[in-house]
Motif scaffolding. Structure first.
Motif, PDB file in Angstrom:
ATOM      1  N   SER A 170      31.399 -11.893 -20.437  1.00 13.92           N
ATOM      2  CA  SER A 170      30.150 -11.220 -20.080  1.00 13.92           C
ATOM      3  C   SER A 170      29.943 -11.227 -18.572  1.00 13.92           C
ATOM      4  O   SER A 170      29.486 -10.233 -17.985  1.00 13.92           O
ATOM      5  N   GLU A 173      32.130  -8.538 -17.190  1.00 16.50           N
ATOM      6  CA  GLU A 173      31.580  -7.211 -17.487  1.00 16.50           C
ATOM      7  C   GLU A 173      30.466  -6.849 -16.519  1.00 16.50           C
ATOM      8  O   GLU A 173      30.377  -5.703 -16.051  1.00 16.50           O
ATOM      9  N   ARG A 174      29.603  -7.814 -16.209  1.00 21.71           N
ATOM     10  CA  ARG A 174      28.525  -7.545 -15.242  1.00 21.71           C
ATOM     11  C   ARG A 174      29.093  -7.217 -13.871  1.00 21.71           C
ATOM     12  O   ARG A 174      28.591  -6.326 -13.167  1.00 21.71           O
TER      13      ARG A 174
END
Length: 277
Positions: A170, A173-174
């Motif tokens: 995550s 992804e950011r």
């Protein structure tokens, strides 16, 4: 990573960043002290923004430093931000400061990574956690995400791998949403495809439903017959004027419980006693 320049001009690039930030032309105009009409003209190529306007819009759109250079080039201006090699003389003070910080944080682990998670510096606390990993993972250039998620790396020792892996992916992804980096996307696709280590899905932590008694999600990792718990804190440099500096991140692993802190201190005291004796 290299700066990518779009040959369609600065307007579409600015529109892309505005849409990525989910701002309307009016919202951006209000923040930048302009008008929605002018923002529209810039995005459609009917108006060429000044160098100051490009930088002002980039600031309010939170465009990374590397991409600000791309915006300036697309608008016909020279890049504003240098990209110095980390060993450049002008970065000597930064290198010395970072090294002092890493040493001062011992015996707790701390490391510095660049925008592609390549490890550029690490202290003895990090090397303690890496002890015993296969040589092919420790060969330069060392990559923090590969080491953490490779089934032969720390993934085989992380007790709550399912949750920690989800956290790391995550995080990547950011970051991909903030920068246009093919190397970062390729790294994400590589580590996301790693199979779990044997037994990882069936481990006691994987099925545990009780919340952790910590203030943040810990990384719970086995070391020498013990389970150590850390939470991660990441720091970046404020108002960087160099692309290299802007992409550096300092990650410190904070002991999440008194037992982990005491164990690391005991190792450091034993090492100090051994060296002085």
């Amino acid at each position: 990573m290299t700066t990518v320049v779009n040959d369609t001009g600065v307007g579409p690039l600015l529109r892309g960043w505005r849409e990525r930030r989910r701002l309307s032309q009016l919202e951006l105009a209000l923040r930048a002290g302009s008008s929605a009409r002018h923002i529209s003209f810039v995005e459609t190529g009917r108006s060429r923004p000044s160098e100051e306007m490009v930088l002002r819009l980039a600031e309010h759109l939170e465009v990374p430093v590397r991409e600000r250079n791309a915006l300036l080039l697309s608008a016909g201006y020279a890049p504003r931000y240098t990209e110095s090699p980390l060993d450049a003389p002008r970065l000597e003070a930064l290198r010395e400061g970072v090294e002092r910080l890493l040493r001062g944080y011992e015996p707790y682990p701390a490391l510095v990574v660049d925008g592609s998670y390549t490890v550029v510096a690490a202290n003895r606390g990090v090397h303690l956690l890496l002890d015993g990993l296969p040589e092919h993972l420790l060969a330069p250039p060392l990559n923090a995400m590969r080491i953490a998620l490779h089934p032969e790396g720390l993934a085989s020792r992380i007790r709550n791998l399912r949750e920690w892996r989800a956290h790391l992916l995550s995080q990547m992804e950011r970051q991909i949403g903030l920068v246009r980096s093919e190397s970062l996307r390729a790294l994400y696709e590589e580590v996301a495809a790693y199979p779990p280590p044997p037994g990882a899905e069936d481990g006691p932590e994987g099925a545990e439903a009780e919340p952790y008694p910590y203030f943040a999600l810990p990384m719970r990792i086995e070391h020498d017959g013990r389970v150590l718990s850390f939470v991660s804190s990441i720091s970046t440099f404020n108002t960087p004027m160099d692309v290299t500096v802007a992409e550096l991140a300092i990650e410190t692993l904070i002991p999440a419980d008194p037992e982990t802190a005491a164990y690391l201190r005991s190792l450091a005291e034993a090492e100090e006693a051994s060296s002085s004796g």
